[in-house]
Design an enzyme around this catalytic site. Structure first.
Site, PDB file in Angstrom:
ATOM      1  NE  ARG A 172      20.135   7.475 108.853  1.00 56.95           N
ATOM      2  CZ  ARG A 172      18.890   7.663 109.583  1.00 56.95           C
ATOM      3  NH1 ARG A 172      18.098   7.483 109.220  1.00 56.95           N
ATOM      4  NH2 ARG A 172      19.181   8.195 110.606  1.00 56.95           N
ATOM      5  CB  SER A 221      26.071   6.487 111.999  1.00 52.62           C
ATOM      6  OG  SER A 221      25.686   7.257 113.095  1.00 52.62           O
ATOM      7  CD  GLU A 291      23.982   5.646 108.380  1.00 53.90           C
ATOM      8  OE1 GLU A 291      23.843   5.371 109.308  1.00 53.90           O
ATOM      9  OE2 GLU A 291      23.939   7.380 107.835  1.00 53.90           O
TER      10      GLU A 291
HETATM   11  C1  LIG Z   1      29.762  14.449 110.928  1.00 53.33           C
HETATM   12  C2  LIG Z   1      28.350  14.201 110.006  1.00 53.33           C
HETATM   13  C3  LIG Z   1      27.315  13.248 110.714  1.00 53.33           C
HETATM   14  C4  LIG Z   1      26.079  12.849 109.895  1.00 53.33           C
HETATM   15  N1  LIG Z   1      24.865  12.818 111.066  1.00 53.33           N
HETATM   16  C5  LIG Z   1      23.590  12.156 110.392  1.00 53.33           C
HETATM   17  C6  LIG Z   1      22.817  11.910 110.814  1.00 53.33           C
HETATM   18  O1  LIG Z   1      22.803  12.748 111.628  1.00 53.33           O
HETATM   19  N2  LIG Z   1      21.571  11.087 110.246  1.00 53.33           N
HETATM   20  C7  LIG Z   1      22.167  11.450 108.993  1.00 53.33           C
HETATM   21  O2  LIG Z   1      21.727  10.059 108.558  1.00 53.33           O
HETATM   22  N3  LIG Z   1      23.292  11.040 107.975  1.00 53.33           N
HETATM   23  C8  LIG Z   1      23.954  11.526 109.167  1.00 53.33           C
HETATM   24  N4  LIG Z   1      25.812  11.883 108.446  1.00 53.33           N
HETATM   25  C9  LIG Z   1      25.466  10.885 106.836  1.00 53.33           C
HETATM   26  C10 LIG Z   1      25.168  11.949 105.831  1.00 53.33           C
HETATM   27  O3  LIG Z   1      25.397  12.992 106.436  1.00 53.33           O
HETATM   28  C11 LIG Z   1      23.989  11.282 105.470  1.00 53.33           C
HETATM   29  O4  LIG Z   1      24.241   9.831 105.204  1.00 53.33           O
HETATM   30  C12 LIG Z   1      23.700  12.648 103.955  1.00 53.33           C
HETATM   31  O5  LIG Z   1      22.215  12.792 103.430  1.00 53.33           O
HETATM   32  C13 LIG Z   1      25.079  12.065 103.043  1.00 53.33           C
HETATM   33  O6  LIG Z   1      25.221  13.014 101.919  1.00 53.33           O
HETATM   34  P1  LIG Z   1      26.110  13.463 100.635  1.00 53.33           P
HETATM   35  O7  LIG Z   1      25.035  14.927  99.989  1.00 53.33           O
HETATM   36  O8  LIG Z   1      27.244  13.450 101.800  1.00 53.33           O
HETATM   37  O9  LIG Z   1      26.043  12.921  99.724  1.00 53.33           O
HETATM   38  P2  LIG Z   1      27.480  11.574  99.335  1.00 53.33           P
HETATM   39  O10 LIG Z   1      28.035  11.164 100.664  1.00 53.33           O
HETATM   40  O11 LIG Z   1      27.760  12.364  98.220  1.00 53.33           O
HETATM   41  O12 LIG Z   1      26.764   9.838  98.509  1.00 53.33           O
HETATM   42  C14 LIG Z   1      25.804   9.423  99.249  1.00 53.33           C
HETATM   43  C15 LIG Z   1      25.018   8.549  98.385  1.00 53.33           C
HETATM   44  O13 LIG Z   1      24.342   9.242  97.797  1.00 53.33           O
HETATM   45  C16 LIG Z   1      25.094   9.125  96.300  1.00 53.33           C
HETATM   46  N5  LIG Z   1      23.508  10.442  96.304  1.00 53.33           N
HETATM   47  C17 LIG Z   1      24.203  11.875  95.912  1.00 53.33           C
HETATM   48  N6  LIG Z   1      23.653  12.691  95.250  1.00 53.33           N
HETATM   49  C18 LIG Z   1      22.508  11.347  94.494  1.00 53.33           C
HETATM   50  C19 LIG Z   1      21.482  11.964  94.022  1.00 53.33           C
HETATM   51  N7  LIG Z   1      21.319  13.457  93.477  1.00 53.33           N
HETATM   52  N8  LIG Z   1      21.175  11.255  92.972  1.00 53.33           N
HETATM   53  C20 LIG Z   1      20.959   9.793  93.298  1.00 53.33           C
HETATM   54  N9  LIG Z   1      22.326   9.499  94.277  1.00 53.33           N
HETATM   55  C21 LIG Z   1      23.081  10.171  94.889  1.00 53.33           C
HETATM   56  C22 LIG Z   1      25.322   8.743  96.803  1.00 53.33           C
HETATM   57  O14 LIG Z   1      26.034   8.221  94.908  1.00 53.33           O
HETATM   58  C23 LIG Z   1      26.252   8.235  96.958  1.00 53.33           C
HETATM   59  O15 LIG Z   1      25.824   6.538  97.516  1.00 53.33           O
HETATM   60  C24 LIG Z   1      26.441  12.460 108.440  1.00 53.33           C
HETATM   61  C25 LIG Z   1      27.796  12.457 108.448  1.00 53.33           C
HETATM   62  C26 LIG Z   1      28.600  13.273 108.794  1.00 53.33           C
HETATM   63  C27 LIG Z   1      29.943  13.637 108.436  1.00 53.33           C
END
Ligand SMILES: Cc1cc2nc3c(=O)[nH]c(=O)nc-3n(C[C@H](O)[C@H](O)[C@H](O)COP(=O)(O)OP(=O)(O)OC[C@H]3O[C@@H](n4cnc5c(N)ncnc54)[C@H](O)[C@@H]3O)c2cc1C
Length: 299
Positions: A172, A221, A291
């Site tokens: 992560r 998480s 995280e």
């Molecule tokens: C129900 C649920 C289950 C989940 N299960 C998992 C799991 O199993 N495994 C896991 O790893 N995560 C999990 N997550 C967490 C999350 O979905 C992941 O971390 C996901 O990758 C975040 O993507 P996002 O587009 O929503 O990012 P955001 O929340 O929008 O952003 C997260 C970070 O990424 C950065 N970011 C976004 N886009 C870019 C870009 N283009 N360039 C540079 N930085 C960028 C943002 O600036 C921020 O710092 C879960 C979340 C939920 C709600």
């Protein structure tokens, strides 16, 4: 307040004082001073070229790993979801995708083509950009294991091609060249079988639904697992399942999830995060590290 960009030949959507609670899976967060959803990649580059050099910038995917504080973000948010959504097969087993593509779409597209390696993305409710930034992973799979190359862009709109070895990649955790964000990635997949890949996705989604509160607003998480242990086990051991502050609650179903029971503020969630860290440290000596990313100011 004067907008911090100058061009009028842009085709994307600009909103001022946009509540970020509309764009995070926790459904909390104050407003962004500027919120820009580009029309496409060319429009994004033009927007960046016209932006004030010292304007604070934040890239947003689906907001599924993000706590935006109630005071909001005094800068410009660039939203990638719903715009940077090109997805193409480059060769039989190479998938090119822009960062606004949802992880679930990547998993389903690959499975339909009989390709394996990204089934774990099916249940991650974020974008490819978020998955690259977080090295999202689940059930033994990890985003960067599949990455062949990425395109990045800096705040001046300059695009670069980069290889995985130019990044420090861990659990992560991803650190790359300062001041660059992801634009797209090419993923390498392995040839498999359509039915087997679709069955695997179904199995992983069922496993998730059985163990996680997938129907309540959360960010997944909250804490990273400490080496050799599970944050959920430690939180449960400390007797914190079900603990509430305001509208925020440690999930009864999965102790590493904090859910918004309806009217939580970002402050409620942040205080609960800090309380969990305090009690777990006191009882086990282990310092839980978040995280989830936090931005903005407390109200
Ligand atoms: C129900 C649920 C289950 C989940 N299960 C998992 C799991 O199993 N495994 C896991 O790893 N995560 C999990 N997550 C967490 C999350 O979905 C992941 O971390 C996901 O990758 C975040 O993507 P996002 O587009 O929503 O990012 P955001 O929340 O929008 O952003 C997260 C970070 O990424 C950065 N970011 C976004 N886009 C870019 C870009 N283009 N360039 C540079 N930085 C960028 C943002 O600036 C921020 O710092 C879960 C979340 C939920 C709600």
């Amino acid at each position: 307040m004067m907008p911090a960009f100058k061009q009028d030949n842009l085709r994307g959507e600009m909103r001022f004082d946009e509540p970020l609670s509309r764009h995070t899976t926790w459904r909390v967060g104050g407003p962004a001073k500027q919120f820009y959803r580009p029309a496409d990649r060319a429009d994004l580059l033009r927007f960046l070229q016209g932006l004030d050099r010292d304007e604070p910038l934040f890239w947003l995917g689906l907001g599924s790993n993000l706590l935006v504080r109630d005071g909001g973000f005094k800068g410009t948010v660039i939203a990638t979801q719903g715009c940077l959504h090109r997805l193409q097969w480059r060769e039989a087993n190479r998938l090119f995708a822009e960062v606004g593509v949802a992880c679930a779409k990547i998993a389903r597209s690959a499975a339909r083509a009989g390709l394996c390696g990204v089934e774990f993305l099916a249940g991650i409710p974020g974008t490819l950009g978020g998955a690259l930034a977080m090295n999202a992973g689940a059930f033994g799979g990890e985003t960067w294991r599949q990455v062949l190359r990425v395109e990045t862009v800096d705040r001046y709109g300059q695009v670069r091609n980069r290889l995985p070895d130019e990044f420090e990649i861990g659990y992560r955790h991803v650190a790359g060249p300062e001041g660059e964000w992801f634009l797209s990635a090419e993923l390498a997949l392995t040839v498999g079988d359509v039915e087997a890949a679709q069955r695997e996705i179904k199995r992983l989604l069922e496993q998730r639904a059985a163990t996680q509160p997938t129907r309540q607003p959360s960010c997944g998480s909250v804490f990273r697992n400490p080496p050799g242990d599970h944050a959920a086990r430690l939180i449960e051991l400390a007797g914190l399942k079900g603990l509430r502050i305001g509208g925020a609650q440690v999930s009864e179903k999965h102790a590493n999830f904090i859910i918004n029971t309806g009217q939580a503020s970002a402050e409620d969630i942040e205080q609960l995060i800090e309380e969990v860290q305090r009690v777990v440290q006191l009882q086990t000596g282990i310092c839980l590290v978040t995280e989830v990313h936090r931005i903005g100011e407390r109200a």
